[in-house]
Design a protein around this motif. Structure first.
Motif, PDB file in Angstrom:
ATOM      1  N   ASN A 221      70.765  68.218  61.757  1.00 28.54           N
ATOM      2  CA  ASN A 221      71.689  68.037  60.630  1.00 28.54           C
ATOM      3  C   ASN A 221      72.673  69.188  60.466  1.00 28.54           C
ATOM      4  OD1 ASN A 221      70.090  70.093  59.601  1.00 28.54           O
ATOM      5  ND2 ASN A 221      69.008  68.777  58.171  1.00 28.54           N
ATOM      6  N   GLY A 222      72.494  70.258  61.222  1.00 30.23           N
ATOM      7  CA  GLY A 222      73.435  71.375  61.179  1.00 30.23           C
ATOM      8  C   GLY A 222      73.221  72.338  60.035  1.00 30.23           C
ATOM      9  N   ASP A 223      72.167  72.147  59.228  1.00 30.55           N
ATOM     10  CA  ASP A 223      71.927  73.005  58.066  1.00 30.55           C
ATOM     11  C   ASP A 223      70.848  74.062  58.310  1.00 30.55           C
ATOM     12  OD1 ASP A 223      73.820  71.652  56.560  1.00 30.55           O
ATOM     13  OD2 ASP A 223      72.370  70.157  55.869  1.00 30.55           O
ATOM     14  N   ASN A 224      70.278  74.090  59.510  1.00 28.34           N
ATOM     15  CA  ASN A 224      69.203  75.052  59.774  1.00 28.34           C
ATOM     16  C   ASN A 224      69.749  76.471  59.827  1.00 28.34           C
ATOM     17  OD1 ASN A 224      70.355  73.771  62.251  1.00 28.34           O
ATOM     18  ND2 ASN A 224      69.231  75.421  63.274  1.00 28.34           N
ATOM     19  N   MET A 225      69.001  77.385  59.212  1.00 32.59           N
ATOM     20  CA  MET A 225      69.400  78.791  59.111  1.00 32.59           C
ATOM     21  C   MET A 225      68.725  79.609  60.213  1.00 32.59           C
ATOM     22  SD  MET A 225      71.341  78.740  56.399  1.00 32.59           S
ATOM     23  CE  MET A 225      71.461  80.471  55.928  1.00 32.59           C
ATOM     24  N   SER A 226      69.402  80.692  60.611  1.00 25.62           N
ATOM     25  CA  SER A 226      68.860  81.586  61.633  1.00 25.62           C
ATOM     26  C   SER A 226      69.281  83.015  61.337  1.00 25.62           C
ATOM     27  CB  SER A 226      69.338  81.184  63.036  1.00 25.62           C
ATOM     28  OG  SER A 226      68.725  79.999  63.481  1.00 25.62           O
ATOM     29  N   ASP A 227      68.496  83.944  61.860  1.00 29.74           N
ATOM     30  CA  ASP A 227      68.829  85.367  61.790  1.00 29.74           C
ATOM     31  C   ASP A 227      69.333  85.812  63.151  1.00 29.74           C
ATOM     32  OD1 ASP A 227      68.583  86.844  59.343  1.00 29.74           O
ATOM     33  OD2 ASP A 227      66.470  86.259  59.299  1.00 29.74           O
ATOM     34  N   PHE A 228      70.427  86.558  63.156  1.00 25.70           N
ATOM     35  CA  PHE A 228      70.999  87.113  64.381  1.00 25.70           C
ATOM     36  C   PHE A 228      71.030  88.637  64.263  1.00 25.70           C
ATOM     37  CE2 PHE A 228      72.579  82.837  63.909  1.00 25.70           C
ATOM     38  CZ  PHE A 228      72.480  82.316  65.187  1.00 25.70           C
ATOM     39  N   THR A 260      66.537  92.293  62.151  1.00 26.81           N
ATOM     40  CA  THR A 260      67.673  91.363  62.089  1.00 26.81           C
ATOM     41  C   THR A 260      68.866  92.087  61.472  1.00 26.81           C
ATOM     42  OG1 THR A 260      67.313  90.471  59.862  1.00 26.81           O
ATOM     43  CG2 THR A 260      66.023  89.501  61.655  1.00 26.81           C
ATOM     44  N   ASN A 261      69.964  91.366  61.333  1.00 27.54           N
ATOM     45  CA  ASN A 261      71.134  91.908  60.641  1.00 27.54           C
ATOM     46  C   ASN A 261      71.038  91.741  59.133  1.00 27.54           C
ATOM     47  OD1 ASN A 261      72.868  92.392  63.198  1.00 27.54           O
ATOM     48  ND2 ASN A 261      74.305  92.711  61.500  1.00 27.54           N
ATOM     49  N   LEU A 262      69.917  91.194  58.657  1.00 25.51           N
ATOM     50  CA  LEU A 262      69.624  91.024  57.230  1.00 25.51           C
ATOM     51  C   LEU A 262      70.548  90.006  56.551  1.00 25.51           C
ATOM     52  CD1 LEU A 262      69.061  94.741  56.116  1.00 25.51           C
ATOM     53  CD2 LEU A 262      67.435  93.152  57.157  1.00 25.51           C
ATOM     54  N   VAL A 263      71.296  89.245  57.347  1.00 28.49           N
ATOM     55  CA  VAL A 263      72.218  88.253  56.768  1.00 28.49           C
ATOM     56  C   VAL A 263      71.976  86.917  57.464  1.00 28.49           C
ATOM     57  CG1 VAL A 263      74.622  87.686  56.225  1.00 28.49           C
ATOM     58  CG2 VAL A 263      73.914  90.081  56.419  1.00 28.49           C
ATOM     59  N   PRO A 264      71.011  86.126  56.993  1.00 24.63           N
ATOM     60  CA  PRO A 264      70.803  84.801  57.608  1.00 24.63           C
ATOM     61  C   PRO A 264      72.035  83.921  57.432  1.00 24.63           C
ATOM     62  CG  PRO A 264      68.957  85.415  56.173  1.00 24.63           C
ATOM     63  CD  PRO A 264      70.063  86.385  55.904  1.00 24.63           C
ATOM     64  N   MET A 265      72.311  83.105  58.433  1.00 30.36           N
ATOM     65  CA  MET A 265      73.440  82.184  58.357  1.00 30.36           C
ATOM     66  C   MET A 265      73.077  80.908  59.120  1.00 30.36           C
ATOM     67  SD  MET A 265      76.116  83.870  61.110  1.00 30.36           S
ATOM     68  CE  MET A 265      77.411  82.772  60.570  1.00 30.36           C
ATOM     69  N   LYS A 266      73.853  79.863  58.883  1.00 23.96           N
ATOM     70  CA  LYS A 266      73.610  78.622  59.604  1.00 23.96           C
ATOM     71  C   LYS A 266      73.807  78.860  61.108  1.00 23.96           C
ATOM     72  CE  LYS A 266      74.833  75.369  55.926  1.00 23.96           C
ATOM     73  NZ  LYS A 266      75.709  74.235  55.528  1.00 23.96           N
ATOM     74  N   PHE A 267      72.848  78.349  61.880  1.00 21.12           N
ATOM     75  CA  PHE A 267      72.916  78.546  63.331  1.00 21.12           C
ATOM     76  C   PHE A 267      74.240  78.023  63.885  1.00 21.12           C
ATOM     77  CE2 PHE A 267      72.333  77.206  67.697  1.00 21.12           C
ATOM     78  CZ  PHE A 267      71.671  78.285  68.267  1.00 21.12           C
TER      79      PHE A 267
END
Length: 585
Positions: A221-228, A260-267
């Protein structure tokens, strides 16, 4: 790059970076040299040490010439080579080597797991004080379940989907278990989705998918979050861990920490930033994750059966899992215990990464500025209305409902075993019963309101008259045609009816198959054409040009009389006439 004199010491510590010529190793080596308080030994499996063009006249080249940095060729499968590199050092940073062949699982085990055992034994033998291992957040990911703000209390799964994650988990466990034995203090860092200049996995894979056309698809669905995590932040975390172990911090020794970069965002937002930054189309079309996985398995099976050579399917499988699951991690322990915080923001990290991969940018000069929201040719051919939106899967739920309804009707009329008339009668009877039962429903059921259907109170006289007139006209036209046919005078009418009925007979024999193929074509082929519009149009154009050349070649070999006849009818241009044929007037 200037050395930070604030940290310079008269007696710098000697440290070793195992895997120092890899993607993360280069970043760590540069950061250690910038601090000015380390003598850095770069150890890697590369036979000879050669500076890249970008590294000439850099801090690394000056450190090599001044003796502040040196290179050792080390194969971690050979403990004697490790001992030679780390003897006399106080800290060892253990990163992935550069020549890891992910398709050779036996070699990967020897390098990752057995290599970790050799590094531990070499450190104990050489009385090294601190060992920091670069693990991965993948060691707590089973490939299917989401992770929301996971911390170090997460246990490793009993079964890994990716065998390399299993090996990394084993190596991490060995290193943490070796803590405080023979004076060796150890810890492990678990960065999530490392990216940055020199990245050899994530960014090149995204570019490869974008060039193949598969980068247009969003898995799930494109809404999954990830940490980079930007590579320079991982390097900084390693130095923070080494300094914490130098203080003999009991909370750090023998522990693992997420970085992590401490800023999760949508993959998919991250993928879009990288893709658009390099001039490729951002992902727009969503496909179910399960469908993507089945297509991957089919492609893998086909490749194994028909193709020769090896292909890195594990990398693509891991990407599908990452792209469809949520994976975010809590870095409070790293912030509190080793003093970690990102030194490069996520936005700056993405910008630096895009700049470093400019050589992989799209070859299309206008790709970066193209308007990808413009209507496609398929959308225009379908009229640009609701039918186009349904067949092109603009709204997956609506399209799926329509597809399911058509499948039910197809089964009802074509596969149910009844005649068309009886199937239509049963369908009308079912609809009548449902509508009549719907009229008995109360306005409220268990607290849920039931909206009643709204119908026009009456049909206008004009609509009624037009409907009746149309039926009467069609009936009269049919009777007139039958009368004309029965008189036996209109041969044209006879042939028209005969040909039509014969064609209907042929169609009826394969009616079910044709309807099924039409359904499959409507919901798949048109969608596929939209995704690869330019490629398909280009292929058709090339095929047309080839056929044109073949026809031109054939006409040159025709007899002069035939060529002259074709030329007189202007079938070919004057330049296409065979030699010796004169133009007639």
């Amino acid at each position: 790059m200037a050395v930070d004199d604030r940290f310079a010491e008269l007696n710098p510590r000697t440290c070793v970076v195992l895997g120092g010529r890899g993607f993360l190793g280069r970043s760590l080596v540069l950061r250690l040299l910038k601090l000015g308080k380390y003598i850095v030994r770069i150890a890697d499996s590369t036979q000879s040490f050669e500076l890249d063009p970008s590294e000439r006249e850099s801090l690394l080249s000056h450190a090599i010439s001044s003796g502040r940095a040196s290179y050792f060729n080390v194969d971690v499968r050979d403990k004697t080579q490790i001992v030679k590199a780390i003897e006399g050092s106080s800290a060892v940073f253990y990163l992935d080597p550069t020549d890891l062949n992910t398709n050779d699982f036996c070699s990967c085990y020897l390098i990752i797991v057995q290599g970790a055992k050799n590094v531990i034994n070499a450190c104990r033998e050489c009385r090294v004080k601190r060992l920091i291992y670069n693990s991965s957040a993948d060691v707590v990911f089973d490939g299917s379940h989401d992770i929301h703000s996971g911390d170090e209390s997460l246990a490793c799964p009993s079964k890994f989907e990716k065998i390399l994650s299993d090996f990394k988990a084993q190596a991490e466990a060995l290193i943490l278990f070796a803590n405080d034995i023979d004076g060796l203090l150890t810890c492990a860092l678990r960065p999530s989705n490392i990216f940055g200049p020199g990245d050899s996995e994530l960014v090149p894979l995204l570019v490869k998918l974008a060039k193949s056309g598969l980068g247009k698809f969003i898995i799930g669905n494109g809404d999954n979050m990830s940490d980079f995590t930007f590579s320079e932040n991982v390097s900084y975390a390693h130095i923070c861990a080494e300094e914490a172990l130098d203080l003999r911090n009991a909370i750090v020794a023998g522990k693992a920490f997420f970085i992590t970069n401490l800023v999760p965002m949508k993959f998919w937002e991250f993928v879009s930033l990288i893709s658009e930054g390099l001039g490729y189309q951002r992902p727009l079309t969503k496909i179910p994750a399960r469908m993507a996985w089945y297509v991957f398995l089919l492609f893998k099976w086909t490749h194994e059966k028909l193709a020769s050579g090896s292909s890195n399917f594990s990398e693509l499988a891991h990407y599908i899992q990452l792209a469809s699951c949520t994976r975010t991690f809590n870095c409070v322990a790293a912030q509190r215990n080793i003093g970690y915080s990102p030194v490069v923001t996520l936005e700056d990290g993405v910008a630096l990464t895009i700049e470093s991969f400019s050589h992989l940018a799209s070859d299309l000069p206008l790709a970066r500025y193209s308007d990808f929201t413009e209507e496609s040719k398929a959308h225009k051919l379908l009229g640009g209305g609701k039918v186009a939106d349904i067949l092109l899967w603009r709204d997956e739920k609506t399209t799926f409902k329509c597809f399911l309804a058509l499948i039910v009707l197809f089964y009802w009329f074509c596969l149910g075993g009844n005649t068309f008339t009886s199937s239509a009668a049963k369908l009308l009877l079912l609809v009548t019963v449902i509508l009549y039962g719907y009229g008995f429903l109360p306005s409220n059921i268990f607290g849920f309101s039931v909206e009643m259907m709204s119908f026009p109170s009456q049909i206008s006289d004009t609509v009624a008259k037009d409907s009746v007139a149309t039926i009467v006209y069609l009936w009269s036209l049919g009777v007139q045609n039958i009368r004309t046919l029965a008189q036996g005078e209109e041969w044209s009418m006879f042939f028209k009816v005969t040909v039509s009925l014969y064609f209907l007979k042929i169609v009826a024999q394969s009616f079910t198959v044709m309807i099924g193929m039409a359904l499959a074509f409507a919901f798949t082929a048109i969608f596929f054409y939209e995704q690869y519009e330019s490629e398909i149009d280009g292929s058709v154009k090339v095929l047309f040009n080839i056929l044109k050349e073949i026809m031109a070649l054939l006409t040159r070999n025709l007899p002069d009389s035939v060529s002259l006849l074709l030329c007189n009818h202007e079938t070919f241009q004057p330049d296409d006439r065979p030699a010796g044929v004169k133009q007639t007037r």
